[in-house]
Structure formats: C-alpha cells, structure tokens
Design a protein around this motif. Sequence first.
Motif, PDB file in Angstrom:
ATOM      1  N   VAL A 150      -6.186   2.525  -8.470  1.00 32.57           N
ATOM      2  CA  VAL A 150      -4.303   1.787  -8.544  1.00 32.57           C
ATOM      3  C   VAL A 150      -4.012   2.160  -7.586  1.00 32.57           C
ATOM      4  O   VAL A 150      -2.602   2.981  -6.672  1.00 32.57           O
ATOM      5  CB  VAL A 150      -4.173   1.730 -10.269  1.00 32.57           C
ATOM      6  CG1 VAL A 150      -2.849   2.610  -9.758  1.00 32.57           C
ATOM      7  CG2 VAL A 150      -4.757   0.762 -10.398  1.00 32.57           C
ATOM      8  N   GLU A 151      -4.274   4.553  -7.888  1.00 29.28           N
ATOM      9  CA  GLU A 151      -3.348   5.265  -6.724  1.00 29.28           C
ATOM     10  C   GLU A 151      -3.654   4.865  -5.028  1.00 29.28           C
ATOM     11  O   GLU A 151      -3.250   5.474  -4.782  1.00 29.28           O
ATOM     12  CB  GLU A 151      -3.947   6.248  -7.133  1.00 29.28           C
ATOM     13  CG  GLU A 151      -3.381   7.234  -8.743  1.00 29.28           C
ATOM     14  CD  GLU A 151      -4.558   8.412  -9.109  1.00 29.28           C
ATOM     15  OE1 GLU A 151      -5.774   8.278  -8.419  1.00 29.28           O
ATOM     16  OE2 GLU A 151      -4.425   8.753  -9.879  1.00 29.28           O
ATOM     17  N   ALA A 152      -5.302   4.314  -4.882  1.00 26.41           N
ATOM     18  CA  ALA A 152      -5.296   4.386  -3.440  1.00 26.41           C
ATOM     19  C   ALA A 152      -4.242   2.547  -2.763  1.00 26.41           C
ATOM     20  O   ALA A 152      -4.186   3.005  -1.697  1.00 26.41           O
ATOM     21  CB  ALA A 152      -6.843   3.806  -3.136  1.00 26.41           C
ATOM     22  N   ALA A 153      -4.259   1.971  -4.182  1.00 28.88           N
ATOM     23  CA  ALA A 153      -3.621   0.965  -3.667  1.00 28.88           C
ATOM     24  C   ALA A 153      -2.334   1.380  -3.618  1.00 28.88           C
ATOM     25  O   ALA A 153      -1.611   0.424  -2.848  1.00 28.88           O
ATOM     26  CB  ALA A 153      -3.255  -0.073  -4.607  1.00 28.88           C
ATOM     27  N   THR A 154      -1.802   1.992  -3.520  1.00 28.87           N
ATOM     28  CA  THR A 154       0.080   2.208  -4.318  1.00 28.87           C
ATOM     29  C   THR A 154       0.256   3.139  -2.477  1.00 28.87           C
ATOM     30  O   THR A 154       1.420   2.888  -2.273  1.00 28.87           O
ATOM     31  CB  THR A 154       0.862   3.327  -5.398  1.00 28.87           C
ATOM     32  OG1 THR A 154      -0.107   4.624  -5.492  1.00 28.87           O
ATOM     33  CG2 THR A 154       1.054   2.249  -5.913  1.00 28.87           C
ATOM     34  N   LYS A 155      -0.877   3.860  -1.898  1.00 27.25           N
ATOM     35  CA  LYS A 155      -0.648   4.199  -0.750  1.00 27.25           C
ATOM     36  C   LYS A 155      -1.186   3.608   0.556  1.00 27.25           C
ATOM     37  O   LYS A 155       0.131   4.004   1.641  1.00 27.25           O
ATOM     38  CB  LYS A 155      -1.440   5.676  -0.683  1.00 27.25           C
ATOM     39  CG  LYS A 155      -1.898   6.157  -2.269  1.00 27.25           C
ATOM     40  CD  LYS A 155      -2.723   8.019  -2.155  1.00 27.25           C
ATOM     41  CE  LYS A 155      -1.824   8.580  -2.661  1.00 27.25           C
ATOM     42  NZ  LYS A 155      -3.923   9.472  -3.512  1.00 27.25           N
ATOM     43  N   ASN A 156      -1.193   2.412   0.595  1.00 27.71           N
ATOM     44  CA  ASN A 156      -1.669   1.813   1.559  1.00 27.71           C
ATOM     45  C   ASN A 156      -0.160   1.170   1.917  1.00 27.71           C
ATOM     46  O   ASN A 156       0.879   0.996   1.347  1.00 27.71           O
ATOM     47  CB  ASN A 156      -2.579   0.905   1.615  1.00 27.71           C
ATOM     48  CG  ASN A 156      -3.605   1.280   1.375  1.00 27.71           C
ATOM     49  OD1 ASN A 156      -3.869   2.303   1.552  1.00 27.71           O
ATOM     50  ND2 ASN A 156      -4.761   0.645   0.952  1.00 27.71           N
TER      51      ASN A 156
END
Length: 156
Positions: A150-156
């Motif tokens: 979830v954290e990685a997806a919001t950084k893209n």
Amino acid sequence: MELDALDVDLLAALRDHTRVGVLELSRTLQVARGTVQARLDRLHRDGVVRGWGPDIDTTAIGYPVTAFATLQIEQGSGHTTVAAALARIPEVLEVHTITGAEDLWCRIVARSNADHQRVIDQVVKVRGMQRASTVIALAEQIPHRVLPLVEAATKN
C-alpha cells in the motif's frame, strides 16, 4: 482505488493498534473524527479493508504445522465446485486457482505432521480431486502483509 498518505497512515495505525477507536485514531492522525470515520467507511465500502477481525496465530490455537498444497482436479470438475468442498475443511485456510500444471493452491494447517496426513486425506477425498502435492513450511520468514505494498503504491 487511489489511496493517499492519510489512507496509508490510517491503515498503518490500525495495523499497529487494532483495538483503537475512531476518536483515538483522529487524535493520533491529527484529523477530524468525521474524516477518520468517512475514510474507514470508504476503505471498507471499496473493498480495501475486507474485515475487522483479529489476526489469529494458528500456532497459538494448536495448529503449528503449515503446509502448502498444489492440487490437480479432473477436467470438467470445476474450480468453484472443488473450492466449495475444500471450504468445508476447517484446516484449509486459503484456496487459489493458479496457472501451470496444477489447478489450485491451498494453505493448510494441522496439529502435527500426522494430523497433516489426516487433512490431506480429507482433501484428496473431495469429488473431482485428481492429485495433491504438499510441502510443509519449516519457518515463517515474512508473515502475511500488505501495508508495504500500500505504501509503495501511493508513492507511484
């Protein structure tokens, strides 16, 4: 669904403090109580949060053996029919349709290695089951987790 930094912070707070209330979440995140409630409602409604139940350690309830099974079913048996039968076996925790030579992947727990045999015997008795192959997990290196994704997806 697009998630933002507040969604991630909210999900992280829920992961770290599973029994916290909405008011405490609003204080921790420094946002209005109504905002927290609206976010929780949206995350649940949109299927991001699938449930609010406890994360149960199967070892602590007497099932220390975890195994993964790949299952081959007879052609024409139907994945849904076989999965419905597998769902009636309490030790079968997950079933996924997969690609490759096998048809289904299952996560299974048992009280012991001998008990694991009992569970596999139940699995192979399911109508439409052709073959099962299992491996026993020796140790859990990374428990089931989603928040890093979830954290990685919001950084893209």
